[in-house]
Each structure stands twice: as C-alpha cells, then as structure tokens.
Design a protein around this motif. Sequence first.
Motif, mmCIF file in Angstrom:
data_model
loop_
_atom_site.group_PDB
_atom_site.id
_atom_site.type_symbol
_atom_site.label_atom_id
_atom_site.label_comp_id
_atom_site.label_asym_id
_atom_site.label_seq_id
_atom_site.Cartn_x
_atom_site.Cartn_y
_atom_site.Cartn_z
ATOM 1 N N TYR A 292 0.823 -1.212 0.000
ATOM 2 C CA TYR A 292 0.000 0.000 0.000
ATOM 3 C C TYR A 292 0.856 1.261 0.000
ATOM 4 O O TYR A 292 0.371 2.357 -0.308
ATOM 5 C CB TYR A 292 -0.964 -0.009 1.189
ATOM 6 C CG TYR A 292 -0.363 0.360 2.526
ATOM 7 C CD1 TYR A 292 -0.301 1.680 2.959
ATOM 8 C CD2 TYR A 292 0.153 -0.622 3.367
ATOM 9 C CE1 TYR A 292 0.245 2.007 4.194
ATOM 10 C CE2 TYR A 292 0.697 -0.304 4.586
ATOM 11 C CZ TYR A 292 0.744 1.012 5.004
ATOM 12 O OH TYR A 292 1.300 1.327 6.219
ATOM 13 N N THR A 293 2.135 1.127 0.301
ATOM 14 C CA THR A 293 3.057 2.262 0.300
ATOM 15 C C THR A 293 3.765 2.442 -1.041
ATOM 16 O O THR A 293 4.650 3.290 -1.162
ATOM 17 C CB THR A 293 4.122 2.048 1.386
ATOM 18 O OG1 THR A 293 4.684 0.729 1.241
ATOM 19 C CG2 THR A 293 3.538 2.180 2.776
ATOM 20 N N SER A 294 3.390 1.660 -2.050
ATOM 21 C CA SER A 294 4.138 1.671 -3.311
ATOM 22 C C SER A 294 3.636 2.698 -4.317
ATOM 23 O O SER A 294 4.187 2.802 -5.417
ATOM 24 C CB SER A 294 4.115 0.277 -3.952
ATOM 25 O OG SER A 294 2.792 -0.117 -4.277
ATOM 26 N N GLY A 295 2.596 3.455 -3.978
ATOM 27 C CA GLY A 295 2.078 4.449 -4.911
ATOM 28 C C GLY A 295 1.658 3.792 -6.210
ATOM 29 O O GLY A 295 0.893 2.825 -6.223
ATOM 30 N N SER A 296 2.168 4.299 -7.338
ATOM 31 C CA SER A 296 1.857 3.698 -8.631
ATOM 32 C C SER A 296 3.044 2.932 -9.213
ATOM 33 O O SER A 296 3.001 2.517 -10.367
ATOM 34 C CB SER A 296 1.411 4.785 -9.627
ATOM 35 O OG SER A 296 2.454 5.730 -9.834
ATOM 36 N N PRO A 302 -1.290 5.610 -12.293
ATOM 37 C CA PRO A 302 -1.285 6.814 -11.464
ATOM 38 C C PRO A 302 -2.675 7.306 -11.081
ATOM 39 O O PRO A 302 -2.811 8.178 -10.221
ATOM 40 C CB PRO A 302 -0.574 7.841 -12.363
ATOM 41 C CG PRO A 302 -0.857 7.389 -13.758
ATOM 42 C CD PRO A 302 -0.883 5.883 -13.689
ATOM 43 N N ASN A 305 -5.533 5.161 -6.513
ATOM 44 C CA ASN A 305 -4.836 5.302 -5.244
ATOM 45 C C ASN A 305 -4.874 3.990 -4.463
ATOM 46 O O ASN A 305 -5.904 3.324 -4.405
ATOM 47 C CB ASN A 305 -5.462 6.414 -4.406
ATOM 48 C CG ASN A 305 -5.294 7.777 -5.031
ATOM 49 O OD1 ASN A 305 -4.256 8.075 -5.633
ATOM 50 N ND2 ASN A 305 -6.304 8.630 -4.904
ATOM 51 N N ASN A 340 10.990 3.135 -4.862
ATOM 52 C CA ASN A 340 9.969 4.180 -4.813
ATOM 53 C C ASN A 340 10.340 5.373 -5.690
ATOM 54 O O ASN A 340 11.389 5.390 -6.341
ATOM 55 C CB ASN A 340 9.699 4.616 -3.367
ATOM 56 C CG ASN A 340 10.905 5.288 -2.716
ATOM 57 O OD1 ASN A 340 11.825 5.769 -3.393
ATOM 58 N ND2 ASN A 340 10.903 5.335 -1.388
ATOM 59 N N SER A 341 9.488 6.374 -5.701
ATOM 60 C CA SER A 341 9.671 7.523 -6.598
ATOM 61 C C SER A 341 10.915 8.331 -6.264
ATOM 62 O O SER A 341 11.397 9.112 -7.095
ATOM 63 C CB SER A 341 8.440 8.427 -6.545
ATOM 64 O OG SER A 341 8.183 8.840 -5.207
#
Length: 499
Positions: A292-296, A302, A305, A340-341
């Motif tokens: 759930y912390t991985s964003g897109s 994108p 959510n 991550n980003s």
Amino acid sequence: MKNLHRTSIIYTLLAVLTLGSCSKNFLAIDPETTANSDNFYKNQEEVEQAVNGAYNILQDLGRLHLWLYGEMRSDNTTFQYNNQDRGLETREFIDQFLVDASAEPIRQFWQLSYQGITRTNDVLARLDEVEMTDEKRAQYRGEVLFLRAFHYFNLVRQYGGVPLRLAPVESPDSALSKGRAPVEEVYNQIVSDLSSAADNLSNATISSAEKGRVTEGAARTLLAKVYLTLKKYDEAIDQLRKVSTMGYSLVTNYADNFSPEKKNGAESIFEIQYLGSQPSLSSNFMYQFAPYTSGSVVTQDPNTNLGGSAGWNIPTQDMIDAYEEGDKRKASSLAEGFTNSSGTFVAVPYVKKYNFGFVEPGQTDVNFPVLRYADVLLMLAECLNEKGFAANGEAFNLVNNIRERAGLKPLEARDINGQDRFREAVFQERRVELAFENHRWYDLLRTGKAVEIMNAHGAREKDGSLTIPTNAYQVTNNRLLLPIPQREINLDNLEQNPQ
C-alpha cells in the motif's frame, strides 16, 4: 423476532438468479437483473443465462475469498501492516487465527458459496423441463454439477460438515436446513457430483468463444484432487491418467499461464474468467497484492490510489527462501521489494504473478488459475509414490518435467532415496510451482502438517514484531476450521465449530 429472522434467511438463500445474455464471449453478460424462476427457464437461451449466472459467483469469490483462505491463511503469504487504515482488520485476524464467528469475511464466504450452490440447484431442478438437444442439456448439467462440487469442496475443507442443500428453496419451511451434514456425507456428494459432471461433459463441444467453461478435464482433475484429499490414491490415479490423455501440456514459458493475452492456454484446465473492460467483470489482484506504500510504482496506474485495499497476500520471507537458486519461477511469481519515486529500494515483497498492466484504471483483465496441468503431474507423482517408491521411476519423471521448465536440475534417486524423501520433494515442488494459486493451505491440511508448520510460521512472524497480538498464531487442530458464521448459527440453529 425469530420468525423475522427465518424470513430473512429465505431471501438470503433464495436471492434471485444473476442472469445475462450470451454474446460473442460467454463472460460478456449484461448487467445483473432479477427474474422470477417460476416464469423463467422457457428456452435454451434462458437456461444458458442461468448457467452463466452460476459462473458469475466465482468472480466474487476469486477477488477475495479464495486467496484469503487458500493462500494468506498459510505460511506462503501474510499482510503489510497498515497503521493508517485499520478498516480491514478482520482479514489480519484470519491470517493470525484470531477471527471470530461475527467477522464479515467469514459470513461473506459462506453466503457467496451458498448463493452459488442455490443457482446450480435452480438449474438442475428445471433443466429437464426445457426443450434442447441432449448434448446441450448434458453440457449444462455437467457444468453446474462441477460448480456445486467446487463450492462444497471449499466449504467442507474450511468449515468441516456443512448443510447439504441439493434442491431449490421453494417455501419458508424448506429454507431451514437439516443441520450440518457429516464430513463424509459432504464428500460423498462432491464425488457423486464430479463423477456425473465428467460423464455429462464427455461429449461437450466448447467453441473458441466459450473457452473457459467447465470441461470433462476440469471435472476429472477436481475429482482427482478430492480423492487425493481423501487418500484414495488408486481412484485419484485413475482420474489423473484420463486427464493426461486429453491434450493438456506444460507451456514453455511459466509466466504465460497467467498472461491475459494467453488465457486458457494448453496448460490451463480451469480458471476463473475476468473481463477487464467491464468494471463488474474485471479483476484487481495487482492492486490488492501491491504494497500500500508503493504508490503507482508497482501498478503503473497513477489514477488509482492504493489504501487499505492494498498490501494483502504479501509473500513471507520463508516463501521467498523456498525457491532454489536459479529457479525461473521466482521472478515471475514475486518481487522482493520496489524502488519508490525517490529512488530508494523498499524491501516490502509482493506477488508479481498477476501483474500485467490494466485495461482501465483499477481494472485488470487477468484470470485466476484454479486447475493447471502442472498440478495434475504433481498429484500423479504424489499418488504413485504413496502406492510405492520407485527409484528414478515415473514419479521422478513427472516432477522433473516441471523442474526442467523452471531451469532446475532433475531429482535423482541418489539424493531422494526413499518414499519419505520423495514425498517431501513433491510437497516442496507444489509450494513453488503453485505459489499464490490458493493450493498451499489445503496442502497443509491434507498432509497433516498445518499445525506444526503454522505454529513455526507464527513464531517467525512474531519475532521482533510490535503489531502482532501475543495470542496470534496459536494454532490447534480446532483452529484449522473456520468458525461457522454467527448469523447462520442463530438463523439455522447450526452447531458451532470448537475454537
């Protein structure tokens, strides 16, 4: 009040059929509608709509319940603790053997399964009244008998003895069951349904547009799995031998079994069908299994959510370590983390087996495998070994066919030098070959390993954890069964499982 409750269960159990018109693909059904079953079933088209409605239940079960109870309850996967969104905490309790009879997922699994059974019973009760060819009648009968057996097989392994409902609910008096049938009686019905399903489907012709419907091969494979569960090895071997002559084969590339572009391929025996272009028919495993912390980053979407609905079915370290060095299946099945980003690697693993992009935001086209030919080979190898160990015999060849595809060296009798060692080798091979396909929990149960392995798994999970309750993972034989939903205890006067 008691009469009101009884009336409520009638509507729950009789709930109307989900019907849809058949077009170029049997999955492409119209939005759900309601119909009175007394004035329905006038022709073959309406029967086919009703049969399609019976399949529809599998989609709902597949999106959550089949992996929640068949995979995440085992030592293969767990969950990513979400301290910001605690709305789905009951799923954690299922994983931790802390769930109680009032939990919503427990009730939903039971109700969806019996809703599916109700739909099959409605078809079976009216099938002979409708004019159609004998071949088509036999096909529809075989399909719904398979589906009814599939539901009961899941129910009996999760709850133990359950009510046997084999006819439509026609009146308030018939809404109440005769109580929980003994486990042996439930299994006898499952065997009867699958045997009849196989016979009825023996001459069925499935067009390319209808690929994904139940076949004789699916019925015989599931029947073999039932016999294996009951330790009836001769009967299982007989069914598996028949399946092996039906043209199934291992595909060259393991990942092709899960690709939406190669659905229902040569190795597929039965899979739950999803259609990514329609919200009500699409799958979403990629989103649920992403951290759930991985964003897109994981989903590459994108516009969707991730929140409390993500971070489930997370591979355990023990599962990650189960793969031998060089096993090609590992990279197709899981990732050990994501970047991550900000360019930082985050060591939260996730199931990768169903990551093939999306059709629309939040909607994927990925099917979920239920029965594959690799499973047939491993079951046959297991049964042959139980009948008697043969050094470098047929059972070795069966397993080695699968290992060869995975890029691994073959098993040899000089290393696997007896029945016990080969039994463990097959058990291990099943874990990695069928990982995240909802077989692990049932393999633990039928081999008698569940208590020992799950307590060891719980000790590993709790080691150093500040979020897992101290009474979690205290697994006993009683806790191997789910509690009967409290609502069913109250309404149908059922006896509860000891916990």
